[in-house]
Motif scaffolding. Structure first.
Motif, short mmCIF file in Angstrom:
data_model
loop_
_atom_site.label_atom_id
_atom_site.label_comp_id
_atom_site.label_asym_id
_atom_site.label_seq_id
_atom_site.Cartn_x
_atom_site.Cartn_y
_atom_site.Cartn_z
N SER A 40 -11.17 2.66 -6.51
CA SER A 40 -10.99 1.23 -6.21
C SER A 40 -12.32 0.53 -5.95
N GLU A 41 -13.44 1.18 -6.27
CA GLU A 41 -14.73 0.58 -5.96
C GLU A 41 -14.88 -0.76 -6.68
N GLY A 42 -15.18 -1.80 -5.92
CA GLY A 42 -15.35 -3.13 -6.49
C GLY A 42 -14.07 -3.92 -6.65
N LEU A 43 -12.90 -3.26 -6.44
CA LEU A 43 -11.62 -3.96 -6.59
C LEU A 43 -11.16 -4.48 -5.23
N ALA A 98 -9.31 -12.44 -6.03
CA ALA A 98 -9.33 -10.99 -6.27
C ALA A 98 -10.42 -10.64 -7.29
N VAL A 99 -10.86 -9.38 -7.23
CA VAL A 99 -11.87 -8.89 -8.17
C VAL A 99 -11.29 -7.67 -8.88
N LEU A 100 -11.33 -7.70 -10.21
CA LEU A 100 -10.80 -6.61 -11.04
C LEU A 100 -11.97 -5.87 -11.70
N PHE A 104 -14.46 -8.89 -12.76
CA PHE A 104 -13.66 -10.02 -13.25
C PHE A 104 -12.97 -10.68 -12.05
N LYS A 105 -13.33 -11.93 -11.77
CA LYS A 105 -12.82 -12.63 -10.59
C LYS A 105 -11.68 -13.55 -10.97
N GLY A 159 -2.47 4.82 -5.85
CA GLY A 159 -3.39 5.93 -5.68
C GLY A 159 -4.82 5.58 -6.04
N LEU A 160 -5.14 4.29 -6.14
CA LEU A 160 -6.49 3.88 -6.49
C LEU A 160 -7.40 3.79 -5.27
#
Length: 804
Positions: A40-43, A98-100, A104-105, A159-160
């Protein structure tokens, strides 16, 4: 092997040990952790939402307007283009802000005139590889089970919010191809207990043996086969926690039955297979070698032609699975399956490997059978899988099992003394310290008079001799803690031979000149094998080549360097300078082995120098390639013994090629690749050289003699000579050097003229001659006398005339 940090915590307490620190400890104990991926790094900002309403977008056929409850005071409106979005679904929602993946914002937007406050996500949009997404969600959004709670973190559910350790396992550590195996390893490193999963015993009155029987004809290939029967199963999706663990390990979810077998494969390291009982067609399972030319269709719908080298599972009549590799399409678990026969077996690695190679099938299951599974874990894995099928498929596990068992497995027993351990490691460990290490590994040990007798668990099939025990002690004690010692007794200090030193010198010179070292194939095609060869001989063909492109041993290195040039230029890397010191192979009179010789080769193209600010560009030419070689010769102390002679060589430009001679013996060439070959390879002007490095490396060199810096001035005289256009400038220089005597120290060519003011068939060459005596100042008369001798010699021997 991909290891989920959170899943690992089910078996061993990891409190106080972050994933990065655990990875470092595992690596230091001997198993390399190649990386730790934070899923989930960055999400951020992804929650579970519930679609309250869905209606068609008024201005777009493929868009829907959804009212979504995300656990806030009011629902939000989101425009969604997924074909499977529907009212009542629980979905992953990326809220505004949110950030994907890919940074991607999510922002507020208007799509065809309608406001959208977020995004309903597919698993691929959350960073999960498409090949790992279940088929029903592969082309649309992901739908959570009904028990998911609105407003909670979707990444946690999926599970991320986990970290994945990628273990780079060596072939001997097959025990770590399972979560339990990794748990034993981590437990030993941390000194913590390992918790095993629990399985509930069946309380059914009916017996599995009443429904199926097992017979094994190929006992050596399959000494243990256990069949469990689970009735009244309901095929459906597996629980979300199981799906996420499978995806984190690189396995795609299918349905609850198949997912459970894959889950146990990862948990226990024991491959399982589930058959549809009603599709087996009989009440027996027979394991045997296949008949020659026997056929079956596997789960991937491929028709397989079998041989007597392959082990098959049959219903007594026809194959229903290829043992250890893949099940048959005729016994596949489908959506209408109600009774499952679960296979837990021990197959010999050799027979599985043979079938895997013959059919081009390599799977998680075959990998484990080939490397070796724990024979004492087969039954436990089957019981655990049957229990999970009862829990998550609603099945009833029948009592007992049908089985064929001729397996006799005795754990390895290895003895070693404390003195030997300490001698080999250079340590001063005590008996109690070594016993504690074996206890952490969960090895049974008894000690008598400082001798350890260790009973090795069957899960560690890699430990069979004393040295294996020493390794276990060393890695658990800590390689960092082992003392550093020097060898005792007399020792001969290692050093490079003179030949090796020269090779190293040449590499340093060439790399200093801007050439990159290349390492190319020694194998090539029949057409290229003899191109550019220094010595023309018949090329040698391999007895069993993998392809015609790599079927011959090379006679020259240059063709391989030109392949590298072509590859780079096709990718817009158009200024390249390469060299290689490698072997070529010459056919000899001996029938067994070719003669192997070491060559030095290079290839240069594009700009040699580029200074855009000063507006300077120098393209590669013949003299750049020649200059590189002259630097090599000068470094080796051979410059005075090298000559260049015009030559014509196949594949090389006839007017820009020189043969290189060492002590009047040809050792190679330098020149431009022939324009026709350049065109075939899509190369620009390219210069190559190839020399016998054996000749360079073995050349005897006089000891270096130093001369004092001259105290007295030198006198320079320039001469311009008119000669026939075919006269070689090097020949004139030789005459000058011989005639100049001891006073002439240098003679260098600095000009060539061929033009309108020169009579036909003639050219003018100009040399600069330097005279001096280290002991005194020369007079003009002395220099004139020596200079006149030079002029007379060149006139007599070359027909040269002084240019007026």
């Amino acid at each position: 092997m991909f290891v989920s940090y959170k899943w690992l915590q089910d078996y061993v307490d990891l409190s106080g040990i972050p994933a990065d620190e655990l990875a470092e400890k595992i690596t230091k104990s001997g198993i390399e952790v190649e990386g730790v991926e934070k899923k989930s790094e960055g999400l951020k900002g992804v929650v579970i939402g519930r679609v309250l309403e869905r209606e068609q977008h008024p201005n777009a056929d493929k868009l829907n307007i959804c009212q979504v409850d995300i656990g806030q005071e009011h629902p939000v409106q989101i425009i969604c283009g997924a074909p499977n979005v529907a009212q009542g679904q629980k979905v992953a929602v990326a809220t505004v802000g949110a950030v994907l993946p890919g940074n991607f914002k999510i922002k507020k937007a208007k799509l065809r005139g309608e406001e959208s406050n977020g995004m309903i996500c597919s698993l691929q949009e959350l960073g999960i590889e498409a090949k790992l997404v279940a088929k029903e969600f592969s082309t649309g959004i992901y739908v959570f089970p009904d028990d998911a709670k609105v407003g909670e973190d979707a990444l946690e559910y999926l599970g991320l919010a986990d970290e994945i350790l990628e273990l780079g396992l060596t072939p001997n550590r097959a025990d770590c191809l399972s979560m339990l195996g990794v748990a034993y390893e981590v437990g030993a490193i941390l000194g913590r207990e390992v918790k095993w999963p629990e399985s509930n015993a069946s309380n059914a009155t009916k017996k599995a043996s009443d429904y199926i029987s097992v017979r094994v004809d190929a006992i050596e290939d399959n000494p243990l086969y256990v069949a469990k029967v689970i009735k009244n199963v309901k095929i459906g999706p597996s629980p979300l926690w199981m799906q996420t663990r499978l995806m984190a390990s690189g396995i795609r979810p299918h349905n609850n039955i198949v997912d459970i077998t894959n889950y146990i494969l990862l948990e226990y390291g024991q491959p399982l297979h589930a058959f549809d009982y009603d599709r087996i067609g009989t009440k027996e399972i027979v394991v045997r070698r296949a008949n020659d030319q026997e056929k079956m269709t596997t789960l991937d719908t491929a028709d397989r032609k079998l041989s007597a080298d392959h082990l098959v599972i049959t219903n007594g009549k026809e194959p229903i699975a290829l043992a250890g590799l893949m099940g048959g399409a005729n016994s596949e678990v489908g959506s209408d399956t109600t009774t499952v026969v679960l296979e837990a077996a021990y197959f010999a690695g050799g027979v599985v490997r043979k079938a895997s190679k013959d059919h081009g099938l390599r799977s998680e299951a075959s990998t484990r059978f080939e490397k070796g599974v724990d024979p004492n874990r087969v039954r436990e894995a089957g019981e655990r899988a049957a229990d999970l099928m009862a829990q998550y498929a609603g099945g009833t596990v029948l009592a007992g099992s049908a089985e064929a068992d001729t397996l006799t497995v005795e754990p390895a027993v290895v003895s070693i003394t404390l003195d030997k351990i300490n001698t080999m490691l250079g340590t001063e460990l005590t008996v109690s310290e070594v016993e504690r290490i074996f206890a952490r590994l969960q090895f049974e040990v008894s000690t008598v008079n400082h001798e350890f007798t260790v009973t090795v668990p069957t899960r560690r099939g890699d430990i069979t001799i004393e040295a294996d025990l020493v390794e276990e002690v060393a890695r658990l004690y800590g390689y960092d803690h082992l003392p550093t010692t020097l060898p005792a007794g007399e020792a001969t200090h290692g050093r490079l031979t003179a030949y090796q030193q020269k090779r190293r010198q040449v590499r340093k010179v060439l790399e200093g000149a801007g050439l990159y070292q290349a390492v190319t194939y020694s194998l090539t095609s029949k057409e290229k094998a003899s191109q550019f060869a220094l010595e023309k001989r018949e090329s040698i063909r391999l007895a069993m080549p993998m392809s015609e492109e790599r079927s011959q041993l090379r006679l020259s290195i240059v063709p391989q360097l030109l392949e590298v040039m072509k590859y780079n230029i096709a990718r817009q890397n158009d200024s390249i300078a390469l060299y290689e010191i490698g072997s070529v192979f010459l056919k000899s009179n001996r029938a067994d082995l070719p003669e192997e010789r070491e060559h030095l080769a290079g290839a240069i193209t594009g700009l040699w120098e580029s200074h855009p600010w000063q507006g300077e560009k120098k393209p590669v030419d013949f003299f750049v390639a020649k200059g590189v070689l002259e630097t090599v010769f000068d470094t080796l102390g051979l410059a005075e013994r090298i000559e260049y002679r015009h030559a014509e060589i196949d594949g090389i430009h006839p007017g820009r090629t020189a043969e290189v001679l060492l002590d009047n013996e040809a050792i190679g060439y330098v020149g431009q690749v022939h324009p026709t070959i350049q065109k075939e390879l899509d190369l620009k002007e390219t210069y190559v050289f190839e020399l016998s490095f054996k000749a360079l490396g073995e050349a005897e060199i006089e000891p270096i003699q130093y001369e004092a810096i001259p105290r007295f001035p030198s006198i320079t005289r320039d001469i311009a000579l008119v000669v026939d256009e075919k006269t070689v400038a090097g020949d004139i220089r030789k005459v000058i050097a011989e005639a100049g005597g001891k006073l002439l120290k240098e003679a260098s060519l600095f000009d060539l003229y061929e033009g309108d003011h020169m009579e036909p068939g003639k050219k003018s060459v100009a040399y600069s001659l330097k005279y001096f005596d280290p002991e005194r100042t020369l007079t003009d008369e002395e220099v004139t006398k020596a200079h006149n001798k030079v002029l007379q010699a060149v006139k007599e021997k070359t027909g040269a005339e002084l240019r007026g």
